[in-house]
Enzyme design. Structure first.
Site, PDB file in Angstrom:
ATOM      1  N   ASP A  94       0.879  -1.172   0.026  1.00 10.04           N
ATOM      2  CA  ASP A  94      -0.019   0.005   0.020  1.00 10.04           C
ATOM      3  C   ASP A  94       0.922   1.062   0.031  1.00 10.04           C
ATOM      4  O   ASP A  94       1.971   1.425   0.948  1.00 10.04           O
ATOM      5  CB  ASP A  94      -0.770  -0.041   1.300  1.00 10.04           C
ATOM      6  CG  ASP A  94      -1.792   1.090   1.457  1.00 10.04           C
ATOM      7  OD1 ASP A  94      -1.640   2.055   0.589  1.00 10.04           O
ATOM      8  OD2 ASP A  94      -2.616   1.390   2.332  1.00 10.04           O
ATOM      9  N   GLU A 147      30.034   6.612   5.250  1.00  7.26           N
ATOM     10  CA  GLU A 147      30.218   5.148   5.068  1.00  7.26           C
ATOM     11  C   GLU A 147      30.079   4.188   3.925  1.00  7.26           C
ATOM     12  O   GLU A 147      29.889   2.964   3.753  1.00  7.26           O
ATOM     13  CB  GLU A 147      29.078   4.758   6.035  1.00  7.26           C
ATOM     14  CG  GLU A 147      27.726   5.064   5.698  1.00  7.26           C
ATOM     15  CD  GLU A 147      26.712   4.415   6.974  1.00  7.26           C
ATOM     16  OE1 GLU A 147      26.685   3.625   7.073  1.00  7.26           O
ATOM     17  OE2 GLU A 147      26.117   5.595   7.397  1.00  7.26           O
ATOM     18  N   CYS A 161      26.415   6.758  10.346  1.00  5.88           N
ATOM     19  CA  CYS A 161      25.808   8.109   9.899  1.00  5.88           C
ATOM     20  C   CYS A 161      26.323   9.192  10.785  1.00  5.88           C
ATOM     21  O   CYS A 161      26.067  10.398  10.710  1.00  5.88           O
ATOM     22  CB  CYS A 161      24.234   8.195  10.007  1.00  5.88           C
ATOM     23  SG  CYS A 161      23.576   7.039   8.744  1.00  5.88           S
ATOM     24  N   THR A 212      13.786   3.082   2.427  1.00  8.20           N
ATOM     25  CA  THR A 212      14.640   4.108   3.094  1.00  8.20           C
ATOM     26  C   THR A 212      16.089   4.493   2.555  1.00  8.20           C
ATOM     27  O   THR A 212      16.955   5.042   2.954  1.00  8.20           O
ATOM     28  CB  THR A 212      15.106   3.849   4.440  1.00  8.20           C
ATOM     29  OG1 THR A 212      15.759   2.801   4.422  1.00  8.20           O
ATOM     30  CG2 THR A 212      13.583   3.653   5.138  1.00  8.20           C
ATOM     31  N   SER A 225      16.926  -1.466  14.951  1.00 11.21           N
ATOM     32  CA  SER A 225      17.752  -0.377  14.865  1.00 11.21           C
ATOM     33  C   SER A 225      16.778   0.880  15.274  1.00 11.21           C
ATOM     34  O   SER A 225      17.303   1.987  15.664  1.00 11.21           O
ATOM     35  CB  SER A 225      18.312  -0.160  13.134  1.00 11.21           C
ATOM     36  OG  SER A 225      17.147   0.384  12.413  1.00 11.21           O
ATOM     37  N   HIS A 231      18.784  13.182  12.940  1.00  8.82           N
ATOM     38  CA  HIS A 231      19.284  12.235  11.598  1.00  8.82           C
ATOM     39  C   HIS A 231      18.120  11.610  11.183  1.00  8.82           C
ATOM     40  O   HIS A 231      17.192  11.339  12.016  1.00  8.82           O
ATOM     41  CB  HIS A 231      20.116  11.274  12.370  1.00  8.82           C
ATOM     42  CG  HIS A 231      20.441  10.186  11.391  1.00  8.82           C
ATOM     43  ND1 HIS A 231      20.976  10.340  10.122  1.00  8.82           N
ATOM     44  CD2 HIS A 231      20.188   8.727  11.622  1.00  8.82           C
ATOM     45  CE1 HIS A 231      20.938   9.040   9.383  1.00  8.82           C
ATOM     46  NE2 HIS A 231      20.540   8.200  10.199  1.00  8.82           N
TER      47      HIS A 231
HETATM   48  P1  HMG Z   1       8.873  -2.566   7.772  1.00  3.48           P
HETATM   49  O1  HMG Z   1       9.300  -3.531   8.880  1.00  3.48           O
HETATM   50  O2  HMG Z   1       8.764  -3.020   6.542  1.00  3.48           O
HETATM   51  O3  HMG Z   1       7.571  -1.247   8.331  1.00  3.48           O
HETATM   52  O4  HMG Z   1      10.179  -1.635   7.796  1.00  3.48           O
HETATM   53  P2  HMG Z   1       6.748  -1.598   9.486  1.00  3.48           P
HETATM   54  O5  HMG Z   1       5.681  -2.677   9.514  1.00  3.48           O
HETATM   55  O6  HMG Z   1       7.382  -1.413  10.834  1.00  3.48           O
HETATM   56  O7  HMG Z   1       5.904  -0.373   9.263  1.00  3.48           O
HETATM   57  C1  HMG Z   1       6.403   0.990   9.234  1.00  3.48           C
HETATM   58  C2  HMG Z   1       5.216   1.864   9.613  1.00  3.48           C
HETATM   59  O8  HMG Z   1       4.241   2.014   8.467  1.00  3.48           O
HETATM   60  C3  HMG Z   1       4.715   1.522  10.763  1.00  3.48           C
HETATM   61  O9  HMG Z   1       4.306   2.859  11.574  1.00  3.48           O
HETATM   62  C4  HMG Z   1       3.136   0.991  10.168  1.00  3.48           C
HETATM   63  O10 HMG Z   1       2.034   1.040  11.237  1.00  3.48           O
HETATM   64  C5  HMG Z   1       3.022   1.829   9.021  1.00  3.48           C
HETATM   65  P3  HMG Z   1       4.817   2.873  12.997  1.00  3.48           P
HETATM   66  O11 HMG Z   1       4.517   1.947  13.631  1.00  3.48           O
HETATM   67  O12 HMG Z   1       6.408   2.755  13.094  1.00  3.48           O
HETATM   68  O13 HMG Z   1       4.519   4.315  13.373  1.00  3.48           O
HETATM   69  N1  HMG Z   1       2.236   1.162   8.067  1.00  3.48           N
HETATM   70  C6  HMG Z   1       1.257   1.880   7.327  1.00  3.48           C
HETATM   71  N2  HMG Z   1       0.743   3.352   7.493  1.00  3.48           N
HETATM   72  C7  HMG Z   1      -0.190   3.906   6.648  1.00  3.48           C
HETATM   73  N3  HMG Z   1      -0.802   2.785   5.763  1.00  3.48           N
HETATM   74  C8  HMG Z   1      -0.383   1.777   5.650  1.00  3.48           C
HETATM   75  C9  HMG Z   1       0.741   1.110   6.554  1.00  3.48           C
HETATM   76  N4  HMG Z   1       1.347  -0.172   6.607  1.00  3.48           N
HETATM   77  C10 HMG Z   1       2.091   0.110   7.709  1.00  3.48           C
HETATM   78  N5  HMG Z   1      -1.037   0.749   4.734  1.00  3.48           N
HETATM   79  C11 HMG Z   1      12.024  -0.369   8.705  1.00  3.48           C
HETATM   80  C12 HMG Z   1      10.564  -0.320   8.448  1.00  3.48           C
HETATM   81  C13 HMG Z   1      12.261   1.121   9.023  1.00  3.48           C
HETATM   82  C14 HMG Z   1      12.261  -1.328   9.796  1.00  3.48           C
HETATM   83  C15 HMG Z   1      12.810  -0.556   7.375  1.00  3.48           C
HETATM   84  O14 HMG Z   1      12.418   0.363   6.324  1.00  3.48           O
HETATM   85  C16 HMG Z   1      14.285  -0.522   7.488  1.00  3.48           C
HETATM   86  O15 HMG Z   1      14.764  -1.874   7.854  1.00  3.48           O
HETATM   87  N6  HMG Z   1      15.098   0.559   7.233  1.00  3.48           N
HETATM   88  C17 HMG Z   1      16.484   0.630   7.140  1.00  3.48           C
HETATM   89  C18 HMG Z   1      16.758   0.797   8.775  1.00  3.48           C
HETATM   90  C19 HMG Z   1      16.526   2.178   9.423  1.00  3.48           C
HETATM   91  O16 HMG Z   1      16.210   3.198   8.468  1.00  3.48           O
HETATM   92  N7  HMG Z   1      16.559   2.330  10.808  1.00  3.48           N
HETATM   93  C20 HMG Z   1      16.447   3.530  11.283  1.00  3.48           C
HETATM   94  C21 HMG Z   1      17.040   3.602  12.738  1.00  3.48           C
HETATM   95  S1  HMG Z   1      18.812   3.388  12.390  1.00  3.48           S
HETATM   96  C22 HMG Z   1      19.617   4.792  11.866  1.00  3.48           C
HETATM   97  O17 HMG Z   1      18.919   5.820  11.789  1.00  3.48           O
HETATM   98  C23 HMG Z   1      20.972   4.475  11.110  1.00  3.48           C
HETATM   99  C24 HMG Z   1      20.933   4.570   9.560  1.00  3.48           C
HETATM  100  O18 HMG Z   1      20.813   5.700   9.103  1.00  3.48           O
HETATM  101  C25 HMG Z   1      22.544   3.961   9.231  1.00  3.48           C
HETATM  102  C26 HMG Z   1      23.624   4.556   9.895  1.00  3.48           C
HETATM  103  O19 HMG Z   1      23.601   4.885  10.908  1.00  3.48           O
HETATM  104  O20 HMG Z   1      24.731   4.359   9.284  1.00  3.48           O
HETATM  105  C27 HMG Z   1      20.050   3.528   9.230  1.00  3.48           C
END
Ligand code: HMG
Length: 389
Positions: free
Chosen positions: A30, A80, A112, A153, A202, A234
């Protein structure tokens, strides 16, 4: 009173982007999950000719335009997305910019957080040398892999900051709190050009680090939510920052709540369209806020830097009189608006066309050459860059 901080800010992102609704439809998800649940509307797409070096050089050129290079002693580049295990990307950047050899060039790595470490070293350096300057850059291409939860992301871009004594945009205060702990939330093994991530874990660690540092910051400084005009984060994706902001909003009066919420939206505007640019991401939030919303000189802003692995820092900065005249909002908006939209097929092709880690020569596709600097290819195991004439 002596002040140190940011004199100019530059930005660069590749000339291509993908719409997150297109990606969602292709992945059978979605679109609201990506645009609302994650908070991303677009993502910059880097062809192989745009890497951490070329983006850093373009952001540096953007910041240095019209500036005297007199007194520029160092380039510190947080990344990185290293292109070499030995040579600093900053060395290539110096060469592409045509800078004289009397300059130090070093790469800084801690996910980051790298550019924040570089920023604080630069501040220390100029605080003892009133006539010297340091260029700090955060530059990355964020890659998780096709059809992975992290794919939405991804992003690519660089932010550069000219750091000086008596800065013209922002004075950075000496009030930091910081922490480090070994955590397996996100990492990139040496064999891979994509990160590995325990995604939801994370996000938990990010929030834990923020809560701990916010408590420590309040204890250390006696300040609270109402003392800030804005909170910057960040932004691996916009919703992440919003979740952290909620911690602060719990203790906010109505006026503070409204102000911090509004400023957050302005600060996330560029990131929603560019995606995660890793080490430059916090500073893209800063640029987005400064260019999107006029504020009173003297306003205090909080900045939260987070790097997986994990390390974080919370600090504050105050706006300088006349800061608006040092910014280029039209230029940066044009950079984002002017990108060409690619289809998901084209993105998938570009994502997979990456220099191999074998000794073979590699040529970047000329069709996607754009920006003032580009990687032409790899020849005899050396990266070949070129700049516009
Ligand atoms: P996921 O597991 O696919 O998503 O991945 P989810 O199931 O957790 O859903 C995300 C949100 O969308 C939730 O909202 C859902 O409810 C919502 P929340 O509960 O979080 O408020 N949702 C919807 N909303 C509206 N309509 C819908 C719908 N369906 C679901 N139909 C995840 C999400 C971020 C885990 C994934 O994208 C990921 O692994 N990303 C990469 C890691 C990341 O960015 N981590 C962030 C923290 S670590 C960091 O910042 C460091 C970094 O930059 C690296 C570095 O330091 O070098 C990453």
């Amino acid at each position: 009173m002596s002040e140190v901080g940011i004199e100019r800010i530059g930005f660069a992102t590749p000339g291509l982007y993908m719409d997150m609704k297109d990606l969602a439809r292709r992945r059978g998800i979605d679109p609201d999950k990506y645009t609302v649940g994650i908070g991303q509307s677009e993502q910059s797409v880097a062809p192989s000719s745009q890497d951490a070096v070329t983006l850093a050089a373009a952001a540096a050129k953007d910041a240095l335009e019209g500036e005297s290079l007199e007194g520029l002693d160092m380039i510190l580049l947080g990344t990185e997305s290293a292109v070499d295990a030995s040579r600093a990307a900053a060395v290539y950047v110096k060469e592409l910019l045509g800078l004289p050899d009397a300059v130090r060039c070093v790469e800084v790595k801690q996910a980051c957080y790298g550019a924040t470490a570089a920023l604080f070293w630069a501040l220390d350096y100029v605080s003892r040398r009133k006539d010297r300057k340091v260029l700090v850059i955060g530059s990355d291409v964020a890659r998780y892999g096709l059809n992975t939860p992290g794919e939405v992301t991804q992003g690519a871009g660089a932010v550069s900051m000219l750091v000086s004594y008596d800065p013209k945009i922002l004075a950075i205060e000496d009030d930091s709190v910081f922490m480090t702990a070994e955590v397996a939330d996100f990492w990139r093994p040496l064999y891979s050009n994509c990160a590995l991530v325990n995604g939801r874990y994370s996000t938990q660690i990010y929030l834990e680090f923020f809560s701990k540092l916010w408590e420590r910051y309040k204890q250390k400084t006696g300040k609270g939510a109402k003392d800030f005009e804005a909170f910057l984060f960040h932004l691996p994706f916009a919703k992440m920052g919003l979740k952290a902001l909620k911690e602060v909003l719990k203790e906010a009066d109505d006026a503070t709540f409204a102000r911090l919420s509004k400023r957050f939206e302005t600060s996330a505007a560029y990131s929603r369209r560019v995606g995660n640019i890793y080490s430059g991401s916090l500073y893209l939030s800063l640029l987005s806020l400064l260019e999107g919303q006029a504020m009173e000189p003297g306003s205090r802003i909080a900045l939260f830097s987070y790097g997986s692995g994990a390390e974080a820092e919370l600090f504050s900065a105050t706006l300088k009189e006349g800061y608006l005249s040092r910014l280029y909002p039209e230029r940066h908006l044009k950079m984002i608006e002017g990108r060409k939209r690619v289809t998901v097929d084209e993105y998938e092709h570009l994502f997979s066309d990456f220099p191999t880690s074998s000794p073979q020569d590699y040529a970047c596709d000329k069709k996607y050459f754009s920006g003032p600097f580009r990687l032409v290819g790899v020849k005899d195991q050396q990266r070949m860059y070129e700049a516009d004439e």
